[in-house]
Design a protein around this motif. Sequence first.
Motif, mmCIF file in Angstrom:
data_model
loop_
_atom_site.group_PDB
_atom_site.id
_atom_site.type_symbol
_atom_site.label_atom_id
_atom_site.label_comp_id
_atom_site.label_asym_id
_atom_site.label_seq_id
_atom_site.Cartn_x
_atom_site.Cartn_y
_atom_site.Cartn_z
ATOM 1 N N GLU A 86 6.238 -3.242 0.151
ATOM 2 C CA GLU A 86 5.385 -4.028 -0.748
ATOM 3 C C GLU A 86 6.033 -5.372 -1.101
ATOM 4 O O GLU A 86 6.145 -5.732 -2.270
ATOM 5 C CB GLU A 86 5.088 -3.240 -2.034
ATOM 6 C CG GLU A 86 4.303 -1.965 -1.827
ATOM 7 C CD GLU A 86 2.830 -2.218 -1.508
ATOM 8 O OE1 GLU A 86 2.421 -3.386 -1.444
ATOM 9 O OE2 GLU A 86 2.102 -1.229 -1.319
ATOM 10 N N GLY A 107 3.971 -7.759 -3.380
ATOM 11 C CA GLY A 107 3.297 -7.156 -4.528
ATOM 12 C C GLY A 107 3.350 -7.972 -5.800
ATOM 13 O O GLY A 107 2.445 -7.895 -6.632
ATOM 14 N N THR A 149 2.342 -1.835 2.729
ATOM 15 C CA THR A 149 1.546 -2.766 1.923
ATOM 16 C C THR A 149 0.210 -2.186 1.491
ATOM 17 O O THR A 149 -0.348 -1.301 2.149
ATOM 18 C CB THR A 149 1.296 -4.069 2.724
ATOM 19 O OG1 THR A 149 0.657 -5.024 1.894
ATOM 20 C CG2 THR A 149 0.440 -3.802 3.961
#
Length: 233
Positions: A167, A170, A198
């Motif tokens: 991620e 993020g 992701t």
Amino acid sequence: MNVMWEAKGVSKSFTLRGSRVDALHEVDFQVPAGEVTALVGHSGSGKSTLLNVLGLLTPPDSGRVLVDGVDTTGLADAELSRLRGERLGFVFQAYNLLPQHSALRNVVLPYRGPYRAGLERARHLLDRVGLASRAGHRPGELSGGEQQRVALARALVNEPSVILADEPTGNLDTESEQLLLALFRELAAEGRAVVIVTHNKGVSAMADSVHTMDKGRFTLPSLISEAEGDPSL
């Protein structure tokens, strides 16, 4: 296809609040050189667990992880650490930078060679990610996007052949996200393997291949396009 890293029949379970959680079920997965691979799926689908197993951070309960065709099962901790340090670069959502150190110092810390050579390498990498002028700044003096680019520079300091990112966009704004994704594409073009966990559809859209996980397994090919169309992924 040049496969650098491979999971074969990998299973992993955990105990959570007294209950068994099966995170991975006999997963087969290949990491090809020169490509960006995206792992998508809802929270708890097994994406991050697979990344940790591939990264030799978490041993599988069963199955094997192969590095250049060599089975890592049973290797001593020191050898696993050597493989991680020499072959893998990790990028996380939370950056994991040391707040008391400058960007330059954060990048050079994992370097596995002479310190002066590490400093030169770190300066080069900060320049590559567009942060040469911020080398002396501490993480608290940098934006989120800048911190993530420092984290990517740190991941590259030992010239790894495989980048594992969990991620990485993020916490980023759109501009910072696009800068980071462009850097990932450059790394793949150089022949490195890039694997990104992701929920971000922009990330999966730029990947060379997308693999959707659900309940510790990869979904059937017929379901992948449906999963990619789900805005929750």
